[in-house]
Design an enzyme around this catalytic site. Structure first.
Site, PDB file in Angstrom:
ATOM      1  N   LYS A  50       0.844  -1.206   0.000  1.00  0.00           N
ATOM      2  CA  LYS A  50       0.000   0.000   0.000  1.00  0.00           C
ATOM      3  C   LYS A  50       0.867   1.239   0.000  1.00  0.00           C
ATOM      4  O   LYS A  50       0.639   2.177  -0.764  1.00  0.00           O
ATOM      5  CB  LYS A  50      -0.914   0.019   1.246  1.00  0.00           C
ATOM      6  CG  LYS A  50      -2.106  -0.896   1.117  1.00  0.00           C
ATOM      7  CD  LYS A  50      -2.832  -1.057   2.450  1.00  0.00           C
ATOM      8  CE  LYS A  50      -3.899  -2.128   2.339  1.00  0.00           C
ATOM      9  NZ  LYS A  50      -4.435  -2.555   3.637  1.00  0.00           N
ATOM     10  N   GLN A  94      -5.026  -1.248   9.828  1.00  0.00           N
ATOM     11  CA  GLN A  94      -4.971  -2.603   9.278  1.00  0.00           C
ATOM     12  C   GLN A  94      -5.603  -3.600  10.259  1.00  0.00           C
ATOM     13  O   GLN A  94      -5.233  -3.644  11.428  1.00  0.00           O
ATOM     14  CB  GLN A  94      -3.497  -2.964   9.007  1.00  0.00           C
ATOM     15  CG  GLN A  94      -3.280  -4.299   8.327  1.00  0.00           C
ATOM     16  CD  GLN A  94      -3.757  -4.324   6.885  1.00  0.00           C
ATOM     17  OE1 GLN A  94      -3.551  -3.390   6.127  1.00  0.00           O
ATOM     18  NE2 GLN A  94      -4.412  -5.405   6.506  1.00  0.00           N
ATOM     19  N   ASP A 117     -11.369   3.080   4.274  1.00  0.00           N
ATOM     20  CA  ASP A 117     -11.730   1.664   4.251  1.00  0.00           C
ATOM     21  C   ASP A 117     -13.259   1.489   4.207  1.00  0.00           C
ATOM     22  O   ASP A 117     -13.753   0.405   3.938  1.00  0.00           O
ATOM     23  CB  ASP A 117     -11.178   0.965   5.506  1.00  0.00           C
ATOM     24  CG  ASP A 117     -10.127  -0.071   5.164  1.00  0.00           C
ATOM     25  OD1 ASP A 117      -9.995  -0.413   3.971  1.00  0.00           O
ATOM     26  OD2 ASP A 117      -9.433  -0.531   6.096  1.00  0.00           O
TER      27      ASP A 117
END
Ligand code: NDP
Length: 293
Positions: A50, A94, A117
């Site tokens: 990422k 995460q 997200d």
């Protein structure tokens, strides 16, 4: 075969071009902060990828690595700082988090405008109620973009079966397909006659986490199959562990009209959509029109 890598590369190039325009015309460099707790090797690899792709697209990348022993309060404090940081337009924590941390509490603390997200309840609700300002989760958005391309932009009236009802993939996938006027069925571990249900589908999205569960006799000839699953398996006689999806690719590829491979299908699209979400979020935060929105 649907080439997720190539589709993702095209999207990343679009993102890169939009970032260049935003920097040149508005002095706006979108920034993404990724928070990683603990030392899970798979998560570390995702975070590295990422970060690299964020920088390649011309964006600002921040990585915050915290020890697995970090307290919930310390993590919440970091999220609060990132919420207040004007250089950071997207925040991604995460998952999974260590057990002593309340995942939902952390997700709820992220400013919904920076929640790239799409897991904050405000964005989940916004997606469900058709709010155009909602940020949608990256994996299902990536799947949707590939489906739209396969069906030349028209998913209306298609029978879609999604296997899996997680908050991360299955449920938002259903919302996105419903928005495109597909007829959506969500299947899960209690679903009866799953093969029969799949046989009626023009679109099958498998997000289960069970290696090669979907077989060729589940698939209507010509149907489009999106395989979200990532499973590491060790076959007898093979030295190295192998990544496979939830779909038995070798047999389903002979029946399906199109299918995503694993790896090289949904995975690369997920990161590309994360970059896109970050650029969209940055533009909305500063009140600039975004060409990707
Ligand atoms: P979850 O474990 O959260 O959800 C799995 C779903 O599959 C559940 O709804 C479960 O049903 C259902 N299920 C389990 N067994 C069966 C069965 N035998 N028949 C029908 N349904 C079943 O997984 P995620 O949604 O988080 O992830 C799914 C897969 O996608 C994983 O392999 C994951 O690694 C991968 N993934 C890939 C991403 C990418 O970028 N490519 C991103 C995110 C995930 P029930 O609810 O009844 O338990």
């Amino acid at each position: 075969m649907i080439d997720g890598k190539a589709t993702a590369l095209r999207l990343r190039l679009q993102v890169g071009a939009e970032v260049s325009r935003l920097v040149a015309e508005h002095n706006l460099q979108p920034g993404l902060a990724v928070v990683l707790v603990g030392e899970d090797p798979a998560s570390e690899l995702y975070v590295r990828n990422k970060g690299r792709q964020t920088v390649e697209a011309g964006m600002l990348s921040r990585e915050h690595k915290l020890a697995a022993t970090v307290t919930e309060e310390q993590l919440l404090m970091l999220v609060g700082q990132l919420n207040d940081d004007p250089m950071v337009h997207g925040i991604l924590v995460q998952l999974p988090l260590p057990e002593h941390i309340d995942e939902q509490r952390v997700l709820r603390t992220i400013n919904p405008a920076k929640d790239v997200d799409g897991f904050h309840p405000v964005n989940v609700g916004g997606l469900a109620t058709g709010d155009p300002a909602a940020l949608a989760p990256c994996t299902p958005v990536g799947c949707l973009l590939m489906l739209i391309e396969q069906f030349d932009g028209d998913l209306s009236g298609k029978n879609a079966v999604i296997i899996g009802r997680s908050n991360i993939v299955g449920k938002p996938m259903a919302q996105l397909l419903l928005k495109e006027s597909s007829t959506v069925t969500i299947a899960h571990s209690r679903t009866r006659d799953l093969p029969g249900i799949c046989r009626g589908a023009d679109i099958v999205v498998a997000a289960v986490g069970r290696p090669e569960m979907v077989r060729s006799d589940w698939i209507k000839p010509g149907a489009v199959v999106i395989d979200v699953g990532i499973n590491r398996i060790q076959r007898e006689g093979e030295e190295k562990a192998k990544l496979v999806g939830d779909v038995a690719f070798d047999e389903v590829v002979k029946v399906a009209g199109a299918i995503t491979p694993v790896p090289g299908g949904v995975g690369p699209m997920t990161i590309a959509c994360l970059l896109r979400n970050t650029v969209v979020a940055a533009c909305r935060q500063v009140g600039v029109v975004c060409e990707l929105d």
